[in-house]
Scaffold this motif. Structure first.
Motif, PDB file in Angstrom:
ATOM      1  N   SER A 247       5.665 -59.667 -79.404  1.00  0.00           N
ATOM      2  CA  SER A 247       4.553 -60.211 -79.373  1.00  0.00           C
ATOM      3  C   SER A 247       4.004 -59.140 -80.544  1.00  0.00           C
ATOM      4  CB  SER A 247       3.286 -60.512 -78.151  1.00  0.00           C
ATOM      5  OG  SER A 247       2.469 -60.958 -78.633  1.00  0.00           O
ATOM      6  N   ILE A 248       3.495 -57.934 -80.566  1.00  0.00           N
ATOM      7  CA  ILE A 248       2.926 -56.908 -81.257  1.00  0.00           C
ATOM      8  C   ILE A 248       3.480 -57.022 -82.586  1.00  0.00           C
ATOM      9  CG2 ILE A 248       1.462 -55.758 -79.244  1.00  0.00           C
ATOM     10  CD1 ILE A 248       2.849 -53.650 -79.311  1.00  0.00           C
ATOM     11  N   SER A 249       5.082 -57.180 -82.602  1.00  0.00           N
ATOM     12  CA  SER A 249       5.670 -56.479 -83.657  1.00  0.00           C
ATOM     13  C   SER A 249       6.612 -57.772 -84.476  1.00  0.00           C
ATOM     14  CB  SER A 249       7.087 -55.875 -83.568  1.00  0.00           C
ATOM     15  OG  SER A 249       7.624 -56.289 -82.353  1.00  0.00           O
ATOM     16  N   ILE A 250       6.761 -59.116 -83.829  1.00  0.00           N
ATOM     17  CA  ILE A 250       7.016 -59.755 -84.607  1.00  0.00           C
ATOM     18  C   ILE A 250       6.781 -60.829 -83.766  1.00  0.00           C
ATOM     19  CG2 ILE A 250       9.193 -58.486 -84.745  1.00  0.00           C
ATOM     20  CD1 ILE A 250      10.305 -60.739 -82.208  1.00  0.00           C
ATOM     21  N   GLY A 251       6.059 -60.727 -83.043  1.00  0.00           N
ATOM     22  CA  GLY A 251       4.506 -62.172 -83.045  1.00  0.00           C
ATOM     23  C   GLY A 251       3.433 -62.692 -83.613  1.00  0.00           C
ATOM     24  N   GLU A 252       2.631 -63.863 -82.873  1.00  0.00           N
ATOM     25  CA  GLU A 252       1.245 -63.718 -83.025  1.00  0.00           C
ATOM     26  C   GLU A 252       0.324 -62.469 -83.422  1.00  0.00           C
ATOM     27  OE1 GLU A 252      -0.226 -66.286 -85.285  1.00  0.00           O
ATOM     28  OE2 GLU A 252       1.624 -67.415 -85.058  1.00  0.00           O
ATOM     29  N   ALA A 253       0.669 -61.548 -82.868  1.00  0.00           N
ATOM     30  CA  ALA A 253      -0.306 -60.889 -81.643  1.00  0.00           C
ATOM     31  C   ALA A 253      -0.271 -59.811 -82.860  1.00  0.00           C
ATOM     32  CB  ALA A 253       0.361 -59.940 -80.921  1.00  0.00           C
ATOM     33  N   GLN A 254       0.829 -59.782 -83.515  1.00  0.00           N
ATOM     34  CA  GLN A 254       1.414 -59.067 -84.372  1.00  0.00           C
ATOM     35  C   GLN A 254      -0.370 -59.146 -85.664  1.00  0.00           C
ATOM     36  OE1 GLN A 254       3.894 -59.764 -88.275  1.00  0.00           O
ATOM     37  NE2 GLN A 254       5.012 -61.380 -86.555  1.00  0.00           N
ATOM     38  N   HIS A 255      -0.299 -59.778 -86.363  1.00  0.00           N
ATOM     39  CA  HIS A 255      -1.854 -59.738 -87.251  1.00  0.00           C
ATOM     40  C   HIS A 255      -3.663 -59.824 -86.749  1.00  0.00           C
ATOM     41  CE1 HIS A 255       1.137 -62.073 -89.540  1.00  0.00           C
ATOM     42  NE2 HIS A 255       1.423 -62.878 -88.694  1.00  0.00           N
ATOM     43  N   ALA A 256      -3.352 -59.940 -84.925  1.00  0.00           N
ATOM     44  CA  ALA A 256      -4.074 -60.184 -84.953  1.00  0.00           C
ATOM     45  C   ALA A 256      -4.636 -57.996 -84.179  1.00  0.00           C
ATOM     46  CB  ALA A 256      -4.323 -60.518 -83.367  1.00  0.00           C
ATOM     47  N   ILE A 257      -3.803 -57.270 -83.790  1.00  0.00           N
ATOM     48  CA  ILE A 257      -3.308 -56.155 -83.661  1.00  0.00           C
ATOM     49  C   ILE A 257      -3.610 -55.603 -84.879  1.00  0.00           C
ATOM     50  CG2 ILE A 257      -1.545 -54.141 -83.006  1.00  0.00           C
ATOM     51  CD1 ILE A 257      -1.153 -55.651 -80.820  1.00  0.00           C
ATOM     52  N   SER A 258      -2.817 -55.761 -86.391  1.00  0.00           N
ATOM     53  CA  SER A 258      -3.567 -55.537 -87.452  1.00  0.00           C
ATOM     54  C   SER A 258      -4.562 -55.133 -88.102  1.00  0.00           C
ATOM     55  CB  SER A 258      -2.128 -55.218 -88.550  1.00  0.00           C
ATOM     56  OG  SER A 258      -2.526 -57.507 -88.745  1.00  0.00           O
ATOM     57  N   GLU A 259      -5.113 -56.524 -87.566  1.00  0.00           N
ATOM     58  CA  GLU A 259      -6.213 -56.670 -87.668  1.00  0.00           C
ATOM     59  C   GLU A 259      -7.737 -55.783 -87.082  1.00  0.00           C
ATOM     60  OE1 GLU A 259      -7.405 -60.840 -89.484  1.00  0.00           O
ATOM     61  OE2 GLU A 259      -5.488 -60.684 -89.856  1.00  0.00           O
ATOM     62  N   GLY A 260      -7.203 -55.125 -86.276  1.00  0.00           N
ATOM     63  CA  GLY A 260      -7.692 -54.833 -85.731  1.00  0.00           C
ATOM     64  C   GLY A 260      -8.415 -55.571 -84.374  1.00  0.00           C
ATOM     65  N   LEU A 261      -8.612 -57.316 -84.077  1.00  0.00           N
ATOM     66  CA  LEU A 261      -8.943 -57.405 -83.321  1.00  0.00           C
ATOM     67  C   LEU A 261      -8.610 -57.771 -82.180  1.00  0.00           C
ATOM     68  CD1 LEU A 261      -8.756 -60.698 -85.899  1.00  0.00           C
ATOM     69  CD2 LEU A 261     -10.906 -59.276 -85.720  1.00  0.00           C
ATOM     70  N   ILE A 262      -7.620 -57.534 -81.685  1.00  0.00           N
ATOM     71  CA  ILE A 262      -7.187 -56.821 -80.440  1.00  0.00           C
ATOM     72  C   ILE A 262      -6.176 -55.709 -80.585  1.00  0.00           C
ATOM     73  CG2 ILE A 262      -7.363 -59.647 -80.143  1.00  0.00           C
ATOM     74  CD1 ILE A 262      -3.908 -59.524 -79.889  1.00  0.00           C
ATOM     75  N   THR A 263      -6.015 -55.473 -79.063  1.00  0.00           N
ATOM     76  CA  THR A 263      -5.056 -54.151 -79.321  1.00  0.00           C
ATOM     77  C   THR A 263      -3.643 -54.764 -77.960  1.00  0.00           C
ATOM     78  OG1 THR A 263      -6.295 -53.553 -76.752  1.00  0.00           O
ATOM     79  CG2 THR A 263      -7.373 -52.253 -79.337  1.00  0.00           C
ATOM     80  N   GLU A 264      -2.951 -54.010 -77.576  1.00  0.00           N
ATOM     81  CA  GLU A 264      -1.752 -53.943 -76.715  1.00  0.00           C
ATOM     82  C   GLU A 264      -2.481 -54.696 -75.263  1.00  0.00           C
ATOM     83  OE1 GLU A 264       2.491 -52.579 -75.441  1.00  0.00           O
ATOM     84  OE2 GLU A 264       1.296 -50.994 -77.473  1.00  0.00           O
TER      85      GLU A 264
END
Length: 321
Positions: A247-264
């Protein structure tokens, strides 16, 4: 070795069997009894194709193997075959010998639909009435059929980049006796459940398109750079996934994490909800989001199930390999 050709899958595998297999393997993953291997996914520089491998080992179900295949975007237009092509290989975990080769095209569609369906069962409000569909391609029809079995939906609303494709899902809704309405994206706020199933690299569904209490299943993002929903939506929602690492590398969460909106730490396994170690939805106003990246263990689970059915029904091809 057992071979189950693609042509046999439709008569062997049901949505119910796929649902059960995927739900069980998600639970096993969250319990630490099954794990996925790192994904290999590459552009091959020919036919604009993406090709890769997904594999894993389910110690609880003693299922070991991989799925090889990918996405050939020109197939439908040039060859009149579907764009997604794959084959599943199973191995005996005791000996390492090849155990089975299974056609993976229909299985992939069924397991992907089963994953979003599992998320609806465990995360959507019990009184959900309106189902929204973002996307109307081949996979969307499988998603819709499976989703309609999870709640007593009274209406389906749909949007697609190419509106001429909306009859694909309208037909499925009508076959189920549920009214269908084509809408603009801002009308998705009416939906209690939204399934997004596109191959987009730019966010389509925005945070303000999603109403309070909605459950969103994002099923199309499985590659670095792909994106179906605005990153801000993950910040508003309680986020669940099949596997956190994907999720954090190839899923939707990759973008929210890169923008600092959420964490793992803000991304939770759906299997934990199935096992009862995470409460899942805690209020009717909460937005829940399932990031379905597609894990190898899903493919192995449904392939193992179809091999058992093929053997039971005498439809398996056995070869000396």
């Amino acid at each position: 070795m057992i071979i189950v050709p693609e042509r046999e899958i439709a008569d062997l595998m049901t949505r119910e069997a796929a649902f059960e297999a995927v739900e069980k393997v998600f639970a096993a993953m969250a319990a630490g009894d099954a794990y996925n291997f790192p994904v290999v996914r590459e552009a091959i520089g020919h036919e604009d194709a993406l090709y890769g491998f997904k594999g894993g080992f389910d110690q609880a179900g003693l299922t070991l193997g991989l799925k090889a295949g990918g996405y050939w975007p020109n197939n439908l237009e040039k060859r009149d075959i579907i764009n997604h092509q794959s084959t599943v290989f199973l191995f005996d975990p005791d000996t390492g010998k090849a155990k089975a080769m299974v056609g993976g095209n229909l299985l992939t569609a069924l397991r992907t639909a089963a994953a979003s369906s599992v998320s609806i069962k465990h995360l959507a409000r019990k009184d959900a009435k309106v189902l929204g569909m973002v996307g109307a391609g081949h996979q969307a029809t499988f998603q819709l059929r499976a989703a309609l079995e999870q709640r007593k939906f009274e209406k389906v609303i749909g949007w697609n980049y190419h509106p001429e494709m909306l009859p694909n899902i309208e037909k499925v809704a009508k076959e189920a006796g549920v009214p269908f309405e084509a809408v603009e994206l801002d009308s998705m706020a009416e939906a209690d459940v939204i399934i997004s199933i596109t191959s987009s690299f730019d966010a389509t569904l925005m945070a303000d398109h999603v109403g309070a209490g909605c459950h969103v299943a994002c099923m199309g993002t499985d590659t670095k750079g792909k994106q179906e929903v605005e990153a801000a939506l993950l910040q508003k929602a309680t986020v669940f996934t099949d596997e956190v690492a994907q999720s954090i590398s190839i899923g939707e969460a990759q973008h929210a994490i890169s923008e600092g909106l959420i964490t793992e730490g803000d991304v939770h396994q759906i299997g934990a909800v199935i096992n009862g170690t995470h409460p899942g939805r805690t209020s009717d106003d909460e937005i829940t989001l399932f990031d379905g990246t597609g894990v190898g263990l899903q493919d192995l689970a449904v392939a193992a199930s179809v091999v058992d059915l093929a053997v039971e029904q005498g439809r398996a091809i056995e070869v000396d390999f």
